[in-house]
Design a protein around this motif. Sequence first.
Motif, PDB file in Angstrom:
ATOM      1  N   ASP A 190       0.819  -1.226   0.000  1.00 17.22           N
ATOM      2  CA  ASP A 190       0.000   0.000   0.000  1.00 17.22           C
ATOM      3  C   ASP A 190       0.848   1.270   0.000  1.00 17.22           C
ATOM      4  OD1 ASP A 190       0.952  -0.022   2.649  1.00 17.22           O
ATOM      5  OD2 ASP A 190      -0.959   0.673   3.471  1.00 17.22           O
ATOM      6  N   ASP A 230       1.858   3.448  -2.211  1.00 20.30           N
ATOM      7  CA  ASP A 230       1.371   4.645  -2.906  1.00 20.30           C
ATOM      8  C   ASP A 230       0.275   5.332  -2.098  1.00 20.30           C
ATOM      9  OD1 ASP A 230       3.156   4.199  -5.000  1.00 20.30           O
ATOM     10  OD2 ASP A 230       1.685   3.027  -6.135  1.00 20.30           O
ATOM     11  N   ASP A 231      -0.668   4.563  -1.596  1.00 18.61           N
ATOM     12  CA  ASP A 231      -1.738   5.129  -0.764  1.00 18.61           C
ATOM     13  C   ASP A 231      -1.171   5.717   0.527  1.00 18.61           C
ATOM     14  OD1 ASP A 231      -3.746   4.483  -2.561  1.00 18.61           O
ATOM     15  OD2 ASP A 231      -4.140   2.542  -1.596  1.00 18.61           O
ATOM     16  N   ARG A 248       0.529   9.030  -0.184  1.00 17.75           N
ATOM     17  CA  ARG A 248      -0.481  10.077  -0.412  1.00 17.75           C
ATOM     18  C   ARG A 248      -1.128  10.507   0.898  1.00 17.75           C
ATOM     19  NH1 ARG A 248      -1.289   7.273  -5.259  1.00 17.75           N
ATOM     20  NH2 ARG A 248      -2.837   5.879  -4.318  1.00 17.75           N
ATOM     21  N   SER A 249      -1.321   9.573   1.810  1.00 17.64           N
ATOM     22  CA  SER A 249      -1.973   9.906   3.081  1.00 17.64           C
ATOM     23  C   SER A 249      -1.128  10.853   3.938  1.00 17.64           C
ATOM     24  CB  SER A 249      -2.290   8.642   3.874  1.00 17.64           C
ATOM     25  OG  SER A 249      -1.133   8.103   4.494  1.00 17.64           O
TER      26      SER A 249
END
Length: 67
Positions: free
Chosen positions: A48, A50-51, A54-55
């Motif tokens: 995860d 990439d997510d 971004r978070s």
Amino acid sequence: TGFNRRTTGKPYLEVHHVKPLSEDGADKIWNVAALCPNCHKRCHFSEDRDDFNRSLYSKIPDLKNTP
């Protein structure tokens, strides 16, 4: 979770460039996050990643998401 340095007892953190330097990310304070070693590895190697990267923009108000 992180850990404390043996020598000082203070938390050990690593600097992470949210937009990587290899992708023309800036080497500026608004593009870095201080993370525990486990979270730093998550940014680079997890499924995860990439997510998670971004978070960071919503979790750290001083970050700037620039093109």
